[in-house]
Design an enzyme around this catalytic site. Structure first.
Site, mmCIF file in Angstrom:
data_model
loop_
_atom_site.group_PDB
_atom_site.id
_atom_site.type_symbol
_atom_site.label_atom_id
_atom_site.label_comp_id
_atom_site.label_asym_id
_atom_site.label_seq_id
_atom_site.Cartn_x
_atom_site.Cartn_y
_atom_site.Cartn_z
ATOM 1 N N CYS B 137 0.834 -1.201 0.000
ATOM 2 C CA CYS B 137 0.000 0.000 0.000
ATOM 3 C C CYS B 137 0.871 1.255 0.000
ATOM 4 O O CYS B 137 1.315 1.714 1.046
ATOM 5 C CB CYS B 137 -0.933 -0.013 1.219
ATOM 6 S SG CYS B 137 -1.963 1.463 1.350
ATOM 7 N N CYS B 140 -0.413 4.197 1.991
ATOM 8 C CA CYS B 140 -0.251 4.069 3.442
ATOM 9 C C CYS B 140 1.193 4.337 3.850
ATOM 10 O O CYS B 140 1.458 4.998 4.847
ATOM 11 C CB CYS B 140 -0.586 2.659 3.920
ATOM 12 S SG CYS B 140 -2.188 2.050 3.442
ATOM 13 N N ASP B 141 2.120 3.764 3.120
ATOM 14 C CA ASP B 141 3.481 3.655 3.619
ATOM 15 C C ASP B 141 4.520 4.505 2.884
ATOM 16 O O ASP B 141 5.675 4.574 3.306
ATOM 17 C CB ASP B 141 3.920 2.179 3.597
ATOM 18 C CG ASP B 141 2.986 1.307 4.429
ATOM 19 O OD1 ASP B 141 2.356 1.856 5.347
ATOM 20 O OD2 ASP B 141 2.890 0.109 4.161
#
Lengths: 106, 321
Positions: B137, B140-141
């Site tokens: 992701c 997200c990261d």
């Protein structure tokens, strides 16, 4: 007990020096999966009461702690006992699984 | 335990297929219940810019689009439940659903819109470094890779979109793809090839992710050139896996016909599954297009087919009485 907030400034007093186990949720506003698990953590915190303290740490606002513990993915959950990280869970999971992980680790 | 809740239509899943099915079913006065699942809003909640959903001239944000769909489904009369279906019994009608909360539902008809989940490489070192440099992701990261170098594995839309997104943080992005061309949309490919921070390694597969354990972190990936068989190491701080998605069919496995490819089998030009009264829409049933707009289209079809099924069923029952 509800889910509280911790920061770089009070991580030591609120988490590392806490009496009893503390679950820390490393999260950020822009992380979809983090928002997904938030309600489950609220419910678990409510149901477990005094048995465990659950807190959130915003990685955007508190980069030091996230970096110190090598957080490279969020959500990452960690359980601290007596100042030490005892267990780590990376990624979103259903409430049952989170509950089980917390119950087993504390 | 509380008494089961009965509904004419229950929709499992909250991506474009699920919400569109809900909008149509609600407007047909079927009083649908939609059970969101573990990822409310579905895969679009972990994307950023959406530029191919018709009706929006400017790029919109995936999470915003899903909030709008949810609000629309809710406004027209869908009951939206934040819960996760753990088990279904398709053996007889009404179909029985058991949720994580312990709540039980009975459905005269069912729309399966459970979508798909990111695929992983399935190599042991991937598991070792998941959360320590391996991610599926980017939205997200990506944040954690400011000033670092990253690798993206894959060649479809998600891989190219993630590579472009990661340039906001990383100093260099290397895309590793098994083939010698991308499947991604041409417009995205053009952007990628023009980007000064991105380079591409063709015909190569990741064999192993390597790193240290104090602290646990990724240092490089070992790749194999599939044409020459040659091995090489690419230094990197992070590995983003974007090799596609697998349909989420665990819930109904063994109870419904599933194609060898893993997708739920539906009748041609229909969302009807092998179980009468059960319809499947979106990425769980669509192995060809897998777009937000095709998922929404299938959701609409599923609701209209469920409505027809219920009407027929009603007529048969009335005739029998």
């Amino acid at each position: 007990m509800s889910v509280g907030k911790v920061s770089d400034a009070n991580f030591e007093s609120e988490v590392l020096k806490a009496t009893g186990p503390v679950v820390v949720d490393f999260w950020a506003e822009w992380c979809g999966p983090c928002r997904m698990i938030a309600p489950a953590l609220d419910e678990i915190a409510g149901a477990m009461g005094d048995k465990v303290k659950i807190v959130k740490l915003n990685v955007d606002e508190n980069p030091q702690t996230a970096s110190k513990y090598g957080v490279m993915s969020i959500p990452t959950l960690m359980i601290f006992k007596d100042g030490q990280m005892a267990s780590r869970q990376v990624g979103a999971a259903p409430k049952q699984k989170l509950q089980q992980w917390i119950t087993t680790a504390v | 335990m509380a008494a089961p809740t009965h509904a004419k239509v229950i929709i499992i899943g909250s991506g474009p297929a699920g919400y569109t099915a809900a909008i149509y079913a609600a407007r047909a006065m079927l009083e649908p219940i939609l059970i969101q699942g573990i990822q409310p809003g579905g895969q679009l909640t972990i994307t950023t810019d959406v530029e191919n959903y018709p009706g929006f001239a400017e790029a919109i944000q995936g999470p915003w689009l899903m909030q709008q769909m949810e609000a629309q489904a809710s406004h027209v009369g869908t009951r939206i439940v934040t819960d996760h279906v753990n088990a279904v019994d398709l053996g007889r009608r009404p179909f029985r659903l058991i949720c994580e909360s312990g709540d039980v539902y009975l459905a005269d008809s069912l729309v399966l819109a459970t979508g798909a989940q990111a695929r992983w490489l399935g190599i042991p070192s991937e598991e070792t470094f998941k959360g320590f440099g391996v991610s599926a992701c980017a939205t997200c990261d990506g944040f954690f890779y400011r000033g670092k170098s990253v690798v993206v594995v894959g060649g479809g839309n998600s891989a190219v979109e993630e590579a472009l997104f990661l340039t906001n943080f990383a100093t260099s992005v290397t895309v590793i793809h098994r083939r010698d061309g991308f499947r991604a949309e041409r417009i995205l490919q053009d952007r990628l090839f023009k980007h000064p921070k991105i380079k591409v390694i063709w015909d190569s597969a990741v064999e192993e992710i390597r790193g240290g354990n104090d602290p646990t972190r990724v240092t490089h990936v070992r790749i194999r050139n599939l044409k020459t068989g040659g091995l090489s190491d690419i230094a990197t701080d992070g590995v983003f896996i974007a090799i596609g998605h697998a349909p989420s069919t665990e819930l109904v496995a063994g109870q419904i016909a599933i194609k060898p490819s893993g997708y739920i089998k539906v009748a041609p030009h229909s969302t009807a599954t092998s179980v009468p009264g059960v319809f499947a829409a979106g990425d769980v049933a669509d192995e060809i297009y897998r777009q937000a707009v095709t998922a929404a289209g299938m959701g609409c079809m599923a609701a209209l087919e469920a409505e027809k099924f219920l009407a027929q069923h009603e007529t048969e029952r009335a005739a029998a009485e």
